[in-house]
Design an enzyme around this catalytic site. Structure first.
Site, PDB file in Angstrom:
ATOM      1  N   GLN A  10       0.786  -1.487  -0.085  1.00 20.23           N
ATOM      2  CA  GLN A  10      -0.073  -0.047  -0.102  1.00 20.23           C
ATOM      3  C   GLN A  10       0.687   1.279  -0.002  1.00 20.23           C
ATOM      4  O   GLN A  10       1.926   1.334   0.826  1.00 20.23           O
ATOM      5  CB  GLN A  10      -0.926  -0.189   1.229  1.00 20.23           C
ATOM      6  CG  GLN A  10      -2.176   0.636   1.148  1.00 20.23           C
ATOM      7  CD  GLN A  10      -3.121   0.291   2.084  1.00 20.23           C
ATOM      8  OE1 GLN A  10      -3.203  -0.890   2.499  1.00 20.23           O
ATOM      9  NE2 GLN A  10      -4.146   1.182   2.310  1.00 20.23           N
ATOM     10  N   SER A  89       4.179  -6.401   2.958  1.00 20.94           N
ATOM     11  CA  SER A  89       2.886  -6.461   3.474  1.00 20.94           C
ATOM     12  C   SER A  89       1.699  -7.041   2.349  1.00 20.94           C
ATOM     13  O   SER A  89       1.986  -8.168   2.280  1.00 20.94           O
ATOM     14  CB  SER A  89       2.572  -4.991   3.790  1.00 20.94           C
ATOM     15  OG  SER A  89       1.143  -5.065   4.272  1.00 20.94           O
ATOM     16  N   LEU A  90       1.061  -6.280   1.868  1.00 20.80           N
ATOM     17  CA  LEU A  90       0.041  -6.637   0.745  1.00 20.80           C
ATOM     18  C   LEU A  90       0.759  -7.277  -0.199  1.00 20.80           C
ATOM     19  O   LEU A  90       0.082  -8.476  -0.840  1.00 20.80           O
ATOM     20  CB  LEU A  90      -0.808  -5.320   0.213  1.00 20.80           C
ATOM     21  CG  LEU A  90      -1.415  -5.648  -1.136  1.00 20.80           C
ATOM     22  CD1 LEU A  90      -2.601  -6.390  -1.258  1.00 20.80           C
ATOM     23  CD2 LEU A  90      -1.617  -4.325  -1.843  1.00 20.80           C
ATOM     24  N   ARG A 114      -8.989  -9.056   2.758  1.00 22.39           N
ATOM     25  CA  ARG A 114      -8.314  -8.448   3.752  1.00 22.39           C
ATOM     26  C   ARG A 114      -8.410  -7.081   3.927  1.00 22.39           C
ATOM     27  O   ARG A 114      -8.208  -6.269   5.081  1.00 22.39           O
ATOM     28  CB  ARG A 114      -6.843  -8.724   3.169  1.00 22.39           C
ATOM     29  CG  ARG A 114      -5.613  -7.979   4.030  1.00 22.39           C
ATOM     30  CD  ARG A 114      -4.221  -8.424   3.110  1.00 22.39           C
ATOM     31  NE  ARG A 114      -3.065  -8.166   4.087  1.00 22.39           N
ATOM     32  CZ  ARG A 114      -2.613  -6.952   3.902  1.00 22.39           C
ATOM     33  NH1 ARG A 114      -2.724  -6.098   3.015  1.00 22.39           N
ATOM     34  NH2 ARG A 114      -1.413  -6.903   4.720  1.00 22.39           N
ATOM     35  N   HIS A 196      -0.394  -3.836  11.039  1.00 23.74           N
ATOM     36  CA  HIS A 196       0.689  -4.624  11.592  1.00 23.74           C
ATOM     37  C   HIS A 196       0.936  -4.305  12.979  1.00 23.74           C
ATOM     38  O   HIS A 196       2.067  -4.050  13.469  1.00 23.74           O
ATOM     39  CB  HIS A 196       2.009  -4.300  10.901  1.00 23.74           C
ATOM     40  CG  HIS A 196       1.809  -4.856   9.393  1.00 23.74           C
ATOM     41  ND1 HIS A 196       1.654  -6.026   9.154  1.00 23.74           N
ATOM     42  CD2 HIS A 196       1.388  -4.030   8.220  1.00 23.74           C
ATOM     43  CE1 HIS A 196       1.463  -6.031   7.561  1.00 23.74           C
ATOM     44  NE2 HIS A 196       1.668  -4.956   7.203  1.00 23.74           N
ATOM     45  N   GLN A 245       0.686 -12.214   9.768  1.00 21.47           N
ATOM     46  CA  GLN A 245       1.227 -10.861   8.925  1.00 21.47           C
ATOM     47  C   GLN A 245       0.261  -9.778   9.382  1.00 21.47           C
ATOM     48  O   GLN A 245       0.835  -8.731   9.777  1.00 21.47           O
ATOM     49  CB  GLN A 245       1.098 -11.258   7.436  1.00 21.47           C
ATOM     50  CG  GLN A 245       1.871 -10.195   6.754  1.00 21.47           C
ATOM     51  CD  GLN A 245       1.128  -9.616   5.613  1.00 21.47           C
ATOM     52  OE1 GLN A 245       0.135  -8.985   5.701  1.00 21.47           O
ATOM     53  NE2 GLN A 245       1.848  -9.874   4.316  1.00 21.47           N
TER      54      GLN A 245
END
Length: 294
Positions: A10, A89-90, A114, A196, A245
């Site tokens: 992102q 991440s993503l 998500r 996170h 995650q």
């Protein structure tokens, strides 16, 4: 020569993203149109002609970046030859689809689930993230532990650049203490919530069922996963790490170090933007970096 491919997260989005890919071939156009159907709205309209504000909504941003990355990897065809992959991440979901561990449709559905779960979690409690520049990891970790509110290191992006995540009060207090401890800057980020961090627990619970229900196969090469920066090929371990995650940190610095230790000689960023190339260079100035191009 071992090739590493990296997939952005992102923040890499921009208006007009993916339009050239859409027009590249009938196959790429089909994949975008399939995504419009799966998502239930024309995400391509927002990607190609929307506003920055529309594109910044988590439920749009995450699938948009995923689509740009995954369809680009597919369009590369035989030129996409990874010896190892990782995603920020993503981007971990994009990496898994590109490496054959997740199907395209399953990957997109998971990313949409998500994004929606994260959006809901941010509405439960006001929360924030901030980038801390110019301090070592240990000092940032130590200060976060001393704050009574929830605040944790969320993204270990590169040496001297860490992102913290938590309640608004927790992040504000930590920023104040970190500046006192010698941080060059403490910048609040324009994001929807405390990604996170433990504040994503509700999203993690919601996403866990979705992840457990999809088929994960052995990838064509190891994937270095965010939670511990280690290489995985076992489907069960990959699923477990994907679930962890959301509330765990993105150990990106350690991921790049481990890839270099394991022989990575070049890093190619697949998707919008060039942020990851810059982060690799901050870990190792000699590293060879490039953007994936058709």
């Amino acid at each position: 020569m071992r090739k590493a491919y990296l997939f952005p997260g992102q923040g890499a989005q921009f208006v007009g993203m993916g339009k050239d890919l859409y027009e590249h071939s009938e196959e790429t156009k089909f994949l975008f149109e399939q995504a419009n159907e799966i998502l239930g709205f024309r995400i391509t309209d927002t990607m190609f002609n929307g506003t920055d504000e529309e594109l910044k909504q988590t439920k749009v941003t995450q699938p948009a970046i995923f689509l740009h990355s995954v369809i680009l990897a597919k369009a590369l065809g035989r030129a996409f030859t990874p010896d190892m992959v990782a995603g920020h991440s993503l981007g971990e979901f994009s990496a898994l689809v590109a490496a054959g561990a997740l199907g395209y449709e399953d990957g997109l559905r998971l990313v949409a689930a998500r994004a929606n779960a994260m959006q809901k979690a941010t509405e439960i409690q006001p929360s924030a993230m901030a980038a801390i520049l110019g301090l070592d990891d240990f000092t940032v970790e130590d200060v976060c532990q001393r704050v009574s509110e929830v605040v944790v290191p969320a993204n270990y992006n590169c040496p001297g650049q860490l992102v913290i995540s938590g309640t608004v009060a927790g992040v504000d207090k930590a920023c104040e203490l970190l500046l006192d401890a010698g941080a060059r800057r403490a910048l609040k980020l324009n994001v929807g919530g405390a990604f996170h961090s433990p504040l994503m627990e509700a999203a993690k619970v919601e996403l866990q069922a979705a992840i457990e229900s999809v088929k994960v196969s052995e990838p064509v090469c190891p994937i270095y996963q965010n939670v511990d920066a280690k290489a995985y090929t076992d489907p069960d371990a990959i699923k477990h790490n994907l679930i962890e995650q959301l509330t765990g940190p993105v150990r990106w610095t350690q991921t790049i170090i481990h890839m270099i230790e394991d022989g990575a000689s070049s890093f190619t960023e697949v998707g919008p933007g060039n942020v990851l190339q810059g982060l690799v260079k901050k870990v190792d100035r000699q590293a060879e970096t490039a953007a994936a191009v058709l």
